[in-house]
Write an enzyme that holds these catalytic residues in place. Structure first.
Site, PDB file in Angstrom:
ATOM      1  N   VAL A 134      33.615  36.736  55.465  1.00  0.00           N
ATOM      2  CA  VAL A 134      32.721  37.450  56.387  1.00  0.00           C
ATOM      3  C   VAL A 134      31.359  36.777  56.546  1.00  0.00           C
ATOM      4  O   VAL A 134      30.561  37.205  57.385  1.00  0.00           O
ATOM      5  CB  VAL A 134      32.499  38.947  56.019  1.00  0.00           C
ATOM      6  CG1 VAL A 134      33.713  39.784  56.315  1.00  0.00           C
ATOM      7  CG2 VAL A 134      32.021  39.105  54.606  1.00  0.00           C
ATOM      8  N   LYS A 154      38.207  33.592  47.320  1.00  0.00           N
ATOM      9  CA  LYS A 154      39.485  34.140  46.815  1.00  0.00           C
ATOM     10  C   LYS A 154      40.535  33.038  46.612  1.00  0.00           C
ATOM     11  O   LYS A 154      41.432  33.172  45.800  1.00  0.00           O
ATOM     12  CB  LYS A 154      40.023  35.206  47.782  1.00  0.00           C
ATOM     13  CG  LYS A 154      39.140  36.462  47.869  1.00  0.00           C
ATOM     14  CD  LYS A 154      39.560  37.359  49.030  1.00  0.00           C
ATOM     15  CE  LYS A 154      38.690  38.602  49.151  1.00  0.00           C
ATOM     16  NZ  LYS A 154      38.989  39.393  50.357  1.00  0.00           N
ATOM     17  N   TYR A 157      43.967  38.167  57.170  1.00  0.00           N
ATOM     18  CA  TYR A 157      44.241  39.610  57.182  1.00  0.00           C
ATOM     19  C   TYR A 157      45.092  39.984  58.393  1.00  0.00           C
ATOM     20  O   TYR A 157      46.049  39.302  58.698  1.00  0.00           O
ATOM     21  CB  TYR A 157      42.920  40.425  57.126  1.00  0.00           C
ATOM     22  CG  TYR A 157      41.951  39.827  56.139  1.00  0.00           C
ATOM     23  CD1 TYR A 157      42.227  39.888  54.776  1.00  0.00           C
ATOM     24  CD2 TYR A 157      40.814  39.148  56.549  1.00  0.00           C
ATOM     25  CE1 TYR A 157      41.384  39.291  53.855  1.00  0.00           C
ATOM     26  CE2 TYR A 157      39.963  38.558  55.623  1.00  0.00           C
ATOM     27  CZ  TYR A 157      40.257  38.635  54.292  1.00  0.00           C
ATOM     28  OH  TYR A 157      39.437  38.047  53.392  1.00  0.00           O
ATOM     29  N   SER A 217      34.936  35.649  51.217  1.00  0.00           N
ATOM     30  CA  SER A 217      36.359  35.718  50.829  1.00  0.00           C
ATOM     31  C   SER A 217      37.033  34.358  50.677  1.00  0.00           C
ATOM     32  O   SER A 217      38.160  34.290  50.189  1.00  0.00           O
ATOM     33  CB  SER A 217      37.146  36.555  51.842  1.00  0.00           C
ATOM     34  OG  SER A 217      36.845  37.913  51.667  1.00  0.00           O
ATOM     35  N   TYR A 268      33.318  39.739  41.039  1.00  0.00           N
ATOM     36  CA  TYR A 268      33.804  39.546  42.420  1.00  0.00           C
ATOM     37  C   TYR A 268      32.632  39.350  43.395  1.00  0.00           C
ATOM     38  O   TYR A 268      32.648  38.436  44.225  1.00  0.00           O
ATOM     39  CB  TYR A 268      34.660  40.767  42.801  1.00  0.00           C
ATOM     40  CG  TYR A 268      35.080  40.801  44.242  1.00  0.00           C
ATOM     41  CD1 TYR A 268      36.178  40.058  44.680  1.00  0.00           C
ATOM     42  CD2 TYR A 268      34.392  41.582  45.170  1.00  0.00           C
ATOM     43  CE1 TYR A 268      36.567  40.091  46.014  1.00  0.00           C
ATOM     44  CE2 TYR A 268      34.772  41.622  46.495  1.00  0.00           C
ATOM     45  CZ  TYR A 268      35.857  40.872  46.915  1.00  0.00           C
ATOM     46  OH  TYR A 268      36.233  40.905  48.232  1.00  0.00           O
TER      47      TYR A 268
END
Ligand code: DON
Length: 301
Positions: free
Chosen positions: A254, A64, A236, A61, A188
């Site tokens: 992760v 991103k 998050y 991630s 992605y």
């Protein structure tokens, strides 16, 4: 700085609870949880590391952040019609708010929001072209050419991406995807499977620092806004805890990596594969809290 990093790495190796390696992507479950690395690229050109800083890991991630920068480069503020800027308070792959909020994801770092930024960045190009442009961007940012995508991780995730496909189809049902869910998910999963060392990641993170002589791929305002989103949404439902313990903008993955920005001072990459209950690196978070304490770099003083 080197002494501080050596102490942090020594303390990380003493930890008995390493956290739990992500196993929902089978390829990531194979990673040795004992590994630990930290690198710092300072605004004045210094580079310091400790631990396994030459071992590439899956940035997941953290990608991103780079894709958000590229999506904003394509469409500017029009992106904010399709994705919000608020913390979700929910896990990275939650489907809960997407239904209630009519297919507009809360922020660009939860998976639903990242699928929208990937879709925006894809625009009318093919996944292969978009991934080529992303790799060129990350290589230019870090000034390192040997950054690649691990195809086995990408395919391992694609084979098990049921939740992300559900999110993509839900976005499509709300007309918040312009490309097919297959193309968006293919892109992605490959962007998440970019492999970098902490040295490469710390160097790449310098694009989010405002300092003379650094690669200036982003405007001052864009850096400021991406940092704000990293601070409020980068971990998050653990974002509040990270701000409380570390006090710096960060983005986790992760794979166990975290990219952290000490505005005006340094870009920091830490990696330890075991995750905490929020799905963020356990020892990475602890190491960042120690670094913030020892340097006084928290933005809150
Ligand atoms: O979408 C996924 O499930 C992964 N490719 C990325 C998730 C991730 O890294 C969440 N961050 N801590």
């Amino acid at each position: 700085m080197q002494k501080i990093l050596d102490e942090i790495a020594a303390n990380a190796l003493k930890a008995t609870d390493l956290g739990k390696v992500a196993d929902y992507i089978p390829e990531l479950a194979k990673v040795d949880p004992k590994q630990f690395a930290i690198s710092i690229a300072t605004a004045d050109g210094g580079l310091f590391s400790a631990g396994d800083c030459d071992t590439p890991f899956s940035i997941q991630s953290i990608s991103k952040v780079f894709v958000l920068a590229l999506a904003l480069g394509k469409v500017g503020d029009a992106l904010w019609k399709r994705v919000g800027r608020e913390p979700s308070g929910l896990s990275f792959d939650s489907v809960l708010l997407l239904e209630r909020e009519n297919g507009v994801p809360r922020n660009p770092f939860i998976n639903a929001g990242a699928l929208v930024t990937t879709d925006t960045f894809l625009n009318c190009s093919t996944p292969r072209e978009a991934l080529g442009a992303l790799l060129r961007f990350v290589r230019a940012a870090s000034d390192r050419d040997d950054i690649h995508i691990d195809e086995s991780v990408a395919h391992s995730e694609l084979d098990t991406a049921h939740r992300n496909f559900a999110l993509a189809h839900y976005l499509a049902s709300h007309r918040n995807l312009t490309n097919t869910p297959e193309h968006v998910l293919g892109t992605y999963c490959h962007q998440c499977a970019i492999e970098m060392t902490t040295v490469q990641l710390a160097l790449a993170g310098r694009i989010l620092l405002d300092a003379e002589g650094l690669p200036s791929l982003l405007s001052h305002q864009r850096k400021r806004r991406i940092n704000a989103l990293m601070m409020t949404c980068g971990h998050y439902d653990g974002s509040g805890d990270f701000a409380f313990e570390v006090g710096l903008p960060g983005k986790s993955g992760v794979g166990g990596g975290i990219l952290v920005i000490a505005p005006g001072r340094a870009s920091i990459a830490v990696w330890s594969p075991g995750l905490n209950a929020y799905g963020n690196s356990k020892r990475g978070t602890e190491a960042m809290a120690e670094l913030a304490r020892k340097t006084g770099w928290s933005v809150f003083g």
